[in-house]
Scaffold this active site. Structure first.
Site, PDB file in Angstrom:
ATOM      1  CG  MET A  31      -1.907  -1.184   1.158  1.00 26.06           C
ATOM      2  SD  MET A  31      -3.431  -0.869   2.058  1.00 26.06           S
ATOM      3  CE  MET A  31      -2.808  -0.634   3.709  1.00 26.06           C
ATOM      4  CG  LEU A  34       7.127   1.294  -0.822  1.00 25.33           C
ATOM      5  CD1 LEU A  34       7.888   0.908  -2.094  1.00 25.33           C
ATOM      6  CD2 LEU A  34       6.169   0.176  -0.421  1.00 25.33           C
ATOM      7  CG  HIS A  35       8.413   0.171   6.111  1.00 28.61           C
ATOM      8  ND1 HIS A  35       8.680  -1.189   6.074  1.00 28.61           N
ATOM      9  CD2 HIS A  35       7.090   0.282   6.412  1.00 28.61           C
ATOM     10  CE1 HIS A  35       7.587  -1.858   6.384  1.00 28.61           C
ATOM     11  NE2 HIS A  35       6.591  -0.990   6.570  1.00 28.61           N
ATOM     12  N   GLY A  37      10.968  -2.918   5.531  1.00 23.87           N
ATOM     13  CA  GLY A  37      10.244  -4.187   5.459  1.00 23.87           C
ATOM     14  C   GLY A  37       9.820  -4.473   4.026  1.00 23.87           C
ATOM     15  CG  HIS A  38       6.901  -1.988   2.165  1.00 28.78           C
ATOM     16  ND1 HIS A  38       6.808  -0.896   2.992  1.00 28.78           N
ATOM     17  CD2 HIS A  38       5.677  -2.560   2.174  1.00 28.78           C
ATOM     18  CE1 HIS A  38       5.585  -0.802   3.473  1.00 28.78           C
ATOM     19  NE2 HIS A  38       4.871  -1.805   2.994  1.00 28.78           N
ATOM     20  CG  ASP A 151       0.520  -7.506   7.526  1.00 29.17           C
ATOM     21  OD1 ASP A 151      -0.357  -6.834   8.072  1.00 29.17           O
ATOM     22  OD2 ASP A 151       1.606  -7.023   7.151  1.00 29.17           O
ATOM     23  CB  VAL A 177      12.210  -5.730   8.341  1.00 36.78           C
ATOM     24  CG1 VAL A 177      13.318  -4.700   8.544  1.00 36.78           C
ATOM     25  CG2 VAL A 177      12.572  -6.677   7.199  1.00 36.78           C
ATOM     26  CB  SER A 186       4.007  -0.737  10.918  1.00 37.09           C
ATOM     27  OG  SER A 186       2.721  -0.273  10.516  1.00 37.09           O
ATOM     28  CB  SER A 187       2.944   2.191   6.328  1.00 34.77           C
ATOM     29  OG  SER A 187       3.603   1.369   5.397  1.00 34.77           O
TER      30      SER A 187
HETATM   31  P1  AMP Z   1       1.416  -2.970   3.436  1.00 34.80           P
HETATM   32  O1  AMP Z   1       2.000  -1.935   2.555  1.00 34.80           O
HETATM   33  O2  AMP Z   1       1.330  -2.593   4.869  1.00 34.80           O
HETATM   34  O3  AMP Z   1       0.131  -3.546   2.893  1.00 34.80           O
HETATM   35  O4  AMP Z   1       2.456  -4.172   3.400  1.00 34.80           O
HETATM   36  C1  AMP Z   1       2.850  -4.733   2.181  1.00 34.80           C
HETATM   37  C2  AMP Z   1       3.625  -5.977   2.460  1.00 34.80           C
HETATM   38  O5  AMP Z   1       4.786  -5.656   3.231  1.00 34.80           O
HETATM   39  C3  AMP Z   1       2.833  -7.014   3.273  1.00 34.80           C
HETATM   40  O6  AMP Z   1       3.074  -8.303   2.752  1.00 34.80           O
HETATM   41  C4  AMP Z   1       3.404  -6.854   4.647  1.00 34.80           C
HETATM   42  O7  AMP Z   1       3.316  -8.025   5.430  1.00 34.80           O
HETATM   43  C5  AMP Z   1       4.853  -6.513   4.328  1.00 34.80           C
HETATM   44  N1  AMP Z   1       5.472  -5.859   5.489  1.00 34.80           N
HETATM   45  C6  AMP Z   1       4.997  -4.789   6.159  1.00 34.80           C
HETATM   46  N2  AMP Z   1       5.789  -4.511   7.210  1.00 34.80           N
HETATM   47  C7  AMP Z   1       6.774  -5.438   7.207  1.00 34.80           C
HETATM   48  C8  AMP Z   1       7.911  -5.696   8.046  1.00 34.80           C
HETATM   49  N3  AMP Z   1       8.177  -4.952   9.120  1.00 34.80           N
HETATM   50  N4  AMP Z   1       8.703  -6.732   7.723  1.00 34.80           N
HETATM   51  C9  AMP Z   1       8.430  -7.515   6.636  1.00 34.80           C
HETATM   52  N5  AMP Z   1       7.397  -7.314   5.818  1.00 34.80           N
HETATM   53  C10 AMP Z   1       6.575  -6.299   6.093  1.00 34.80           C
END
Ligand code: AMP
Length: 281
Positions: A31, A34-35, A37-38, A151, A177, A186-187
């Protein structure tokens, strides 16, 4: 790196790259905002697939009416720079009407699983997630799609969907991460005040304690839950949403933890809902 806006363009890109020499396609749904983790997901995709698309789409159907859809962080230019740096070939960033044409009435509902954990406290959330990921999968036709264990319930729901619909995409799960002090990236962390940021560590500490308890030989699920509840009770500003020990495939509670069990927590720190988990090993 190309930026694509329509499903037709994404499908054409995927088919063309695949046909040019039998390449594999990787998809990283996000979504945005991006950080690191992404970034780890994009890196994993680039290392395992010939061509990689990162989707950036704040999906309205996975937000409840009183949730943060309107104010969800949107940092498109920085996101594209990061995706490019990590080696993505394409960013897919459709308008809402592209994925949900006017009158859209088709949804993917993963029954049972979809209303457990986050699906219980956020009714309709996993219906929105499954629907958008299905749309992305049939558009990009990826060999592999990359998701974060962060998630973990979402992963369970999507694995069920892929199995039930016999989609030809393998789901790859990447580790959580964390910041140096343990907070899962987390975003939504940008919503936290400095004080809340400190209190948010209660989640990752509860996860670490559960891992230590399991390593010490404890297997009674209720003892893990009690121990986390005590840790959260010492922080009255945090409102626990759930603390759960479940089977990762079904998201059903288990009474006895085993390797592979999912221990997960969700809590409100001020107005921000955070989640964290561990797969016990
Ligand atoms: P989002 O943008 O929050 O929908 O996340 C997109 C993808 O990034 C999802 O598969 C999340 O599980 C993954 N994601 C989000 N935060 C982390 C994190 N801290 N470490 C690893 N993957 C992550």
């Amino acid at each position: 790196m190309e930026i694509l806006r329509t499903v037709a363009e994404l499908r054409e890109w995927s088919r063309q790259e695949r046909n040019d020499g039998g390449n594999t396609i990787g998809l990283v749904p996000t979504m945005g905002a991006l950080h690191a983790g992404h970034a780890s997901l994009i890196r994993a995709a680039v290392n395992s697939a010939g061509f990689v698309a990162v989707s950036i789409f704040v999906n309205p159907t996975q937000f409840g009416p009183n949730e943060d859809f309107a104010r969800y962080p949107r940092t498109f230019d920085a996101d594209c720079a990061l995706a490019k740096l990590e080696g993505a070939d394409v960013v897919f960033a459709p308008a809402v009407e592209e994925l949900y044409p006017p009158g859209a009435a088709t949804f993917v509902d993963v029954e049972g699983l979809g209303s457990r954990l986050d699906g219980k406290s956020r009714p309709g959330h996993f219906r929105g997630v499954a629907t958008v990921v299905f749309k992305l999968m049939i558009a990009a036709e990826p060999d592999r799609a990359f998701f974060g264990q962060k998630d973990a319930a979402q992963v369970a729901v999507l694995r069920r969907m892929v199995a039930d619909l016999r989609l030809a995409t393998e789901i790859v799960v990447c580790p959580i991460v964390r910041e140096a002090d343990g907070l899962a990236l987390s975003s939504r962390n940008v919503y936290l005040s400095a004080e809340e940021r400190g209190k948010a560590l209660t989640l990752s500490r509860a996860i670490r304690s559960a891992e230590a308890l399991f390593a010490s030989g404890e297997r009674i699920a209720a003892r893990f839950i009690d121990s986390a509840q005590i840790a959260f009770a010492a922080q009255p500003e945090i409102r626990v949403d759930y603390i759960a020990m479940v089977d990762w495939a079904t998201l059903e509670p288990v009474e006895v933890a085993a390797p592979g069990s999912l221990f997960a927590v969700a809590a409100w720190v001020g107005a921000t809902r955070l989640i964290d988990n561990t797969i016990l090993a």
